[in-house]
Design an enzyme around this catalytic site. Structure first.
Site, mmCIF file in Angstrom:
data_model
loop_
_atom_site.group_PDB
_atom_site.id
_atom_site.type_symbol
_atom_site.label_atom_id
_atom_site.label_comp_id
_atom_site.label_asym_id
_atom_site.label_seq_id
_atom_site.Cartn_x
_atom_site.Cartn_y
_atom_site.Cartn_z
ATOM 1 N N ARG A 122 0.865 -1.183 0.000
ATOM 2 C CA ARG A 122 0.000 0.000 0.000
ATOM 3 C C ARG A 122 0.898 1.229 0.000
ATOM 4 N NH1 ARG A 122 -3.139 3.823 3.743
ATOM 5 N NH2 ARG A 122 -1.411 3.442 5.136
ATOM 6 N N HIS A 140 -2.528 10.736 0.808
ATOM 7 C CA HIS A 140 -1.938 10.543 2.138
ATOM 8 C C HIS A 140 -1.362 11.898 2.557
ATOM 9 C CE1 HIS A 140 -0.194 7.362 5.022
ATOM 10 N NE2 HIS A 140 0.162 8.538 5.531
ATOM 11 N N GLU A 161 -2.559 -0.099 8.636
ATOM 12 C CA GLU A 161 -1.368 0.382 9.344
ATOM 13 C C GLU A 161 -1.417 -0.116 10.770
ATOM 14 O OE1 GLU A 161 -0.440 4.561 9.488
ATOM 15 O OE2 GLU A 161 -0.890 4.826 7.354
ATOM 16 N N TYR A 195 -3.142 1.945 16.223
ATOM 17 C CA TYR A 195 -1.856 1.912 16.922
ATOM 18 C C TYR A 195 -2.002 1.881 18.434
ATOM 19 C CZ TYR A 195 0.469 3.432 12.583
ATOM 20 O OH TYR A 195 0.959 3.518 11.297
ATOM 21 N N GLU A 227 -6.524 8.271 6.457
ATOM 22 C CA GLU A 227 -6.719 9.007 7.707
ATOM 23 C C GLU A 227 -7.173 10.460 7.494
ATOM 24 O OE1 GLU A 227 -3.186 8.664 10.092
ATOM 25 O OE2 GLU A 227 -3.325 6.491 10.220
ATOM 26 N N ASN A 281 -6.571 1.863 10.383
ATOM 27 C CA ASN A 281 -5.221 2.067 10.927
ATOM 28 C C ASN A 281 -5.342 2.130 12.438
ATOM 29 O OD1 ASN A 281 -4.406 2.298 8.307
ATOM 30 N ND2 ASN A 281 -3.833 4.452 8.416
HETATM 31 O O1 IFM Z 1 3.494 7.896 9.853
HETATM 32 C C1 IFM Z 1 2.129 7.888 10.098
HETATM 33 C C2 IFM Z 1 1.338 7.659 8.832
HETATM 34 O O2 IFM Z 1 1.653 8.590 7.858
HETATM 35 C C3 IFM Z 1 -0.134 7.752 9.121
HETATM 36 N N1 IFM Z 1 -0.523 6.930 10.225
HETATM 37 C C4 IFM Z 1 0.270 6.954 11.420
HETATM 38 C C5 IFM Z 1 1.743 6.808 11.085
HETATM 39 C C6 IFM Z 1 2.587 6.860 12.373
HETATM 40 O O3 IFM Z 1 2.412 8.066 13.022
#
Ligand code: IFM
Length: 437
Positions: free
Chosen positions: A75, A119, A344, A286, A164, A284
Site C-alpha cells: 500500500r 496521504h 497500518e 496503533y 486518515e 489504521n
Molecule cells: O506515519 C504515520 C502515517 O503517515 C499515518 N498513520 C500513522 C503513522 C505513524 O504516526
C-alpha cells in the site's frame, strides 16, 4: 501459535511524502507539507521530506526488500502534485511514468499494488484556493481520481481514496500540529465534510472508468478509554476522531453530536454521495486515547498524555493490544462486518545501528506479535479481517517529528541511504511466510 486464514493478505504500507524525496524532480508541484516544513518550529528537528528515503530513485531496491519479506501486497500513496502539479489542470506525464514503473515492477514481482490517492500531501495550488476548506477541492479530487483510474485501472486492482482524513481534519485544521497548521473550529467541520464528499465523488469517478475496481478508504481508529474521567470530552473525541468519517461512509449519517456543527457544509444529496458500497475498509490502529474537554479551543477537546501504568512507545502511544481486539469487534457490530484490512499498525522506536551493522528492536517485534495475536483472536470471533499491512517498510519522515522517530522494519541510514533490515523484519518475515503468529 495461531494460523491466519488462507489467502490472508500480508503487506507493508508507506506514503509518498514520507519516503519519496525528489520533491523538485520531473515536474512535481509543491504541497502543503513542503510549505509547512519551511516554518521554523513546525518540525521538531527542522527537517522535511525533500530527500527522505529517496524512494523515487531507489524503489527497485525497496521492492526487493518486500519480496524478501514475503509481502504479497504494497500500500503506497501517489503524490497528487506529481500528477497535476497544482492539483488541477493538465496531467504531468513524468508523474504518471514514475508510478507506472513502480507498479509494473511490483506486478512483475507478484506484489499486489494498493494505490492510495491521498496521504495528506495536498498540492499547494489547491491550498491557495482554500484547500479542504473549499468545497471545490472535493471535485478536483474526483478529477484526479478519474485520471488515476484511466491510467492505472487496468494494472491496479485496489484503490484507496484517503488515508486518515480524520487526522487531516483534526491535526491539520484543529490542533495545528500538521499541515496546513490551522487551529480553526469552522475549518475542522468544513474539512471533515469536504474530505468525506471527496471520498464519495472519487468512488463514483473511479467506478465510472473501472466498473470492477476494488475501492476502499482508510481511517485511523484509536479507541477512547477512561470515559468516566470526562465523559463529555471522551464522547466528543470519539465522535470527531472515530466516527465523523466512518459513520457517513459506512452508515450514511453523521454522529448526532456533530450534526449541528457540520450542517452549514452539508448540501442536499451529499450523504448519499458519501455513502456508497465499498469493497473494503482500511483501519489504521496503533493505540488508545484519553480525552479532556477544552472549551473555547478549535476542537473543543484535547488528547491527554498516556497513562503511566500502561507501557508506551517513544511516541507516547499506549501499547494496549487488547483494545485492537475490542475495536475490531465493535466495528463488526456497528458496521455490519464489512471486509476489513488493518492498513497500518506498528511501533516507533529510537533504533540504533550497532557496531556489527545490526539493528536489534525487540520492542517492535513484541508489538507486532501482540497486536497480531489480538487480530487473530478477532478473526476467531467472526471479524471479517482479510489482511494486515505493517507500518512501515522503511524508517521515514514522521511528519512533525521529522526523523526523530523510526517506524520501519528496515533501518534507513539517511546519510548513505543504506537499507538495513532490523531484527523485526526477520520476525515479521517468519509470520508472513508461515501465515501464523
Ligand atoms: O506515519 C504515520 C502515517 O503517515 C499515518 N498513520 C500513522 C503513522 C505513524 O504516526
Amino acid at each position: 501459535m495461531s494460523k491466519f486464514p488462507e489467502n490472508f493478505v500480508w503487506g507493508v504500507s508507506t506514503s509518498s511524502y514520507q519516503i519519496e524525496g525528489a520533491v523538485n524532480t520531473d515536474g512535481r508541484g509543491p504541497t502543503i507539507w513542503d510549505t509547512f516544513c519551511e516554518v521554523a518550529g513546525n518540525i521538531v528537528d527542522q527537517t522535511n521530506g525533500a530527500v527522505a528515503c529517496d524512494h523515487y530513485h531507489r524503489y527497485p531496491e525497496d521492492i526487493r526488500l518486500m519480496m524478501e519479506l514475503g509481502a504479497k501486497a504494497y500500500r503506497f500513496s501517489t503524490a497528487w502534485s506529481r500528477i497535476q502539479p497544482e492539483g488541477f489542470g493538465a496531467v504531468n506525464q513524468a508523474g504518471i511514468d514514475f508510478y507506472k514503473s513502480l507498479i509494473d515492477f511490483l506486478l512483475k514481482n507478484n506484489i499486489e499494488p494498493w494505490l492510495c490517492l491521498n496521504h495528506w500531501d495536498l498540492p499547494q495550488g489547491l491550498e491557495n484556493l482554500g484547500g479542504w476548506r473549499n468545497r471545490e477541492t472535493a471535485f478536483r479530487f474526483a478529477e484526479y481520481a478519474e485520471i488515476m483510474a484511466q491510467f492505472f485501472g487496468d494494472s491496479v486492482p485496489n484503490f484507496i481514496t484517503h488515508n486518515e482524513p480524520n487526522v487531516v481534519a483534526l491535526l491539520g485544521h484543529g490542533w495545528g500540529w500538521h499541515a496546513p497548521g490551522l487551529q480553526d473550529a469552522e475549518a475542522v467541520m468544513s474539512t471533515t465534510h469536504h474530505l468525506n464528499l471527496a471520498h464519495g465523488l472519487a468512488v463514483s469517478a473511479i467506478h465510472k472508468t473501472v466498473p470492477d475496481a476494488n475501492i476502499g478508504t482508510v481511517i485511523a481508529m484509536q479507541p477512547v478509554v477512561d470515559w468516566n474521567k470526562d465523559s463529555e470530552g471522551s464522547a466528543r473525541l470519539d465522535a470527531l476522531y472515530n466516527r465523523a468519517f466512518t459513520d457517513p461512509v459506512l452508515l450514511g449519517t453523521y454522529p448526532e453530536l456533530l450534526r449541528e456543527e457540520l450542517a452549514p457544509f452539508v448540501h442536499k444529496g451529499d450523504l448519499e454521495t458519501i455513502h456508497q458500497p465499498l469493497d473494503f475498509f482500511g483501519l489504521n490502529h496503533y493505540t488508545t486515547m484519553r480525552a479532556r474537554s477544552a472549551p473555547g479551543t478549535a476542537v473543543g477537546v484535547e488528547i491527554l498524555p498516556p497513562s503511566r501504568e500502561i507501557p508506551q512507545t517513544i511516541k507516547g502511544w499506549e501499547i494496549n493490544p487488547a483494545m485492537l481486539h475490542q475495536q475490531l469487534l465493535e466495528f463488526k457490530n456497528r458496521y455490519g462486518n464489512p471486509p476489513i484490512y488493518i492498513t497500518e499498525n506498528g511501533c516507533a522506536s529510537a533504533d540504533v545501528l550497532d557496531a556489527e551493522g545490526r539493528v536489534s528492536d525487540p520492542d517492535r517485534a513484541d508489538y507486532f506479535r501482540d497486536y497480531l495475536s489480538a487480530a487473530s483472536l478477532a478473526i476467531e470471533d467472526g471479524v471479517n479481517l482479510k489482511g494486515y499491512f505493517a507500518w512501515s517498510l522503511l524508517d521515514n519522515f514522521e511528519w512533525a517529528e521529522g526523523y526523530t522517530q523510526r517506524f520501519g522494519i528496515v533501518y534507513v541510514d539517511y546519510p548513505t541511504q543504506k537499507r538495513i533490515p532490523k531484527d523485526s523484519f526477520y520476525f515479521l518475515k517468519n509470520i508472513y511466510q508461515n501465515n501464523e503468529v
